[in-house]
Design a protein around this motif. Structure first.
Motif, PDB file in Angstrom:
ATOM      1  N   THR A  56       7.737  -0.761   5.945  1.00  0.00           N
ATOM      2  CA  THR A  56       8.718  -0.257   4.984  1.00  0.00           C
ATOM      3  C   THR A  56      10.145  -0.522   5.427  1.00  0.00           C
ATOM      4  O   THR A  56      11.038  -0.691   4.600  1.00  0.00           O
ATOM      5  CB  THR A  56       8.524   1.261   4.782  1.00  0.00           C
ATOM      6  N   LEU A  82       7.449   5.213   2.003  1.00  0.00           N
ATOM      7  CA  LEU A  82       7.819   4.663   0.705  1.00  0.00           C
ATOM      8  C   LEU A  82       8.171   5.772  -0.288  1.00  0.00           C
ATOM      9  O   LEU A  82       9.166   5.680  -1.012  1.00  0.00           O
ATOM     10  CB  LEU A  82       6.674   3.822   0.149  1.00  0.00           C
ATOM     11  N   LEU A  83       7.363   6.811  -0.315  1.00  0.00           N
ATOM     12  CA  LEU A  83       7.599   7.897  -1.258  1.00  0.00           C
ATOM     13  C   LEU A  83       8.893   8.645  -0.932  1.00  0.00           C
ATOM     14  O   LEU A  83       9.631   9.037  -1.833  1.00  0.00           O
ATOM     15  CB  LEU A  83       6.409   8.870  -1.242  1.00  0.00           C
ATOM     16  N   ALA A  86      11.727   6.405  -2.007  1.00  0.00           N
ATOM     17  CA  ALA A  86      11.822   6.395  -3.470  1.00  0.00           C
ATOM     18  C   ALA A  86      12.504   7.660  -3.966  1.00  0.00           C
ATOM     19  O   ALA A  86      13.313   7.612  -4.909  1.00  0.00           O
ATOM     20  CB  ALA A  86      10.424   6.267  -4.074  1.00  0.00           C
ATOM     21  N   SER A  87      12.216   8.792  -3.318  1.00  0.00           N
ATOM     22  CA  SER A  87      12.843  10.055  -3.729  1.00  0.00           C
ATOM     23  C   SER A  87      14.341  10.063  -3.439  1.00  0.00           C
ATOM     24  O   SER A  87      15.089  10.834  -4.029  1.00  0.00           O
ATOM     25  CB  SER A  87      12.168  11.234  -3.013  1.00  0.00           C
ATOM     26  N   ASN A  89      16.170   7.365  -3.930  1.00  0.00           N
ATOM     27  CA  ASN A  89      16.705   6.287  -4.784  1.00  0.00           C
ATOM     28  C   ASN A  89      17.046   5.010  -4.019  1.00  0.00           C
ATOM     29  O   ASN A  89      18.051   4.364  -4.296  1.00  0.00           O
ATOM     30  CB  ASN A  89      17.948   6.783  -5.544  1.00  0.00           C
ATOM     31  N   THR A 112       2.483   1.901  -9.154  1.00  0.00           N
ATOM     32  CA  THR A 112       3.579   2.804  -9.520  1.00  0.00           C
ATOM     33  C   THR A 112       3.747   3.896  -8.479  1.00  0.00           C
ATOM     34  O   THR A 112       2.841   4.158  -7.675  1.00  0.00           O
ATOM     35  CB  THR A 112       3.315   3.470 -10.880  1.00  0.00           C
ATOM     36  N   ILE A 113       4.898   4.550  -8.514  1.00  0.00           N
ATOM     37  CA  ILE A 113       5.161   5.675  -7.616  1.00  0.00           C
ATOM     38  C   ILE A 113       4.159   6.795  -7.884  1.00  0.00           C
ATOM     39  O   ILE A 113       3.680   7.460  -6.954  1.00  0.00           O
ATOM     40  CB  ILE A 113       6.606   6.190  -7.798  1.00  0.00           C
ATOM     41  N   GLU A 114       3.822   6.999  -9.160  1.00  0.00           N
ATOM     42  CA  GLU A 114       2.872   8.051  -9.514  1.00  0.00           C
ATOM     43  C   GLU A 114       1.504   7.788  -8.891  1.00  0.00           C
ATOM     44  O   GLU A 114       0.858   8.705  -8.367  1.00  0.00           O
ATOM     45  CB  GLU A 114       2.747   8.155 -11.042  1.00  0.00           C
ATOM     46  N   ALA A 116       0.981   6.021  -6.189  1.00  0.00           N
ATOM     47  CA  ALA A 116       1.158   6.178  -4.747  1.00  0.00           C
ATOM     48  C   ALA A 116       1.144   7.654  -4.357  1.00  0.00           C
ATOM     49  O   ALA A 116       0.536   8.045  -3.351  1.00  0.00           O
ATOM     50  CB  ALA A 116       2.457   5.522  -4.303  1.00  0.00           C
ATOM     51  N   GLU A 117       1.822   8.486  -5.150  1.00  0.00           N
ATOM     52  CA  GLU A 117       1.852   9.924  -4.877  1.00  0.00           C
ATOM     53  C   GLU A 117       0.457  10.536  -4.967  1.00  0.00           C
ATOM     54  O   GLU A 117       0.074  11.364  -4.125  1.00  0.00           O
ATOM     55  CB  GLU A 117       2.798  10.624  -5.854  1.00  0.00           C
ATOM     56  N   GLU A 120      -1.591   9.409  -1.897  1.00  0.00           N
ATOM     57  CA  GLU A 120      -1.119  10.055  -0.673  1.00  0.00           C
ATOM     58  C   GLU A 120      -1.554  11.517  -0.626  1.00  0.00           C
ATOM     59  O   GLU A 120      -1.960  12.023   0.427  1.00  0.00           O
ATOM     60  CB  GLU A 120       0.407   9.943  -0.591  1.00  0.00           C
TER      61      GLU A 120
END
Length: 204
Positions: A56, A82-83, A86-87, A89, A112-114, A116-117, A120
């Protein structure tokens, strides 16, 4: 291995990625980071227990960001980084595709982030018995005992800044430690300055 290579080739083929950050075999068969920009290069990709680097951190590089559509391989630790980024920005205008190789050896693609979340959350890594014992030990310490413990641990620091170089969450374009007007933290390696450096990073 072949499944991973085929999946990355497919992502290149359908235009989902224009750059892949992964691992290849380096000198002495060590796993080293690699950067692929074409499906013809996928035979270089490997995924073994030796693939430990958190890739990352490369996403902060301007030359990497130019690719826009970026694929990256990793594990739960990579995903957490990564998450968090992303949070904060850090991936504006970037399309990140994450590839995870699970325990059965299946290659999962998180687009997508969703996604990935969700992954995780369902696969949060558990601490080893040794790590949990250390956490419990630290939590049981008084403030004074904890300060003594960390002072001793950080006494070996020579302020080489390798920790900053590999940390995926160190993404400031200008680091406070390099500011000399005013100088917040001493550049030289000495006990007081080293403690300030590590405390700043922990808080930051």
């Amino acid at each position: 291995m072949k499944e991973l290579q085929n999946k990355v080739a497919e992502l290149f083929g359908n235009g989902a990625i224009t750059l892949m950050i992964g691992f290849k075999e380096g000198i002495n068969q060590e796993a080293v980071p690699c950067f692929l920009d074409d499906a013809s290069q996928v035979d270089q990709l490997i995924w073994t227990p030796d693939c430990k680097n958190n890739l990352t951190t490369y996403l902060h590089k301007p030359e990497i960001k130019q690719a826009i559509k970026i694929g990256i391989i990793g594990n739960a630790v990579t995903l957490r980084s990564l998450l968090q980024l992303a949070s904060e920005n850090q991936f504006q205008q970037l399309a990140i595709t994450v590839l995870i190789v699970n325990e059965p050896g299946e290659v999962l693609v998180l687009n997508t982030i969703e996604e990935a979340e969700a992954y995780e959350k369902a696969h949060f890594p558990t601490y080893s018995t040794e790590d949990q014992a250390m956490i419990d030990k630290l939590n049981a310490m008084s403030r004074e005992e904890r300060w003594k413990f960390w002072t001793e641990q950080l006494s070996a620091c020579v302020k080489c800044y390798a920790c900053r170089a590999v940390c995926p969450l160190c993404y400031c374009t200008s680091c406070t430690v390099e500011c000399n007007q005013p100088q917040w933290i001493k550049l030289s390696s000495e006990t007081e300055g080293n403690l300030e450096w590590h405390i700043m990073r922990a808080m930051h």
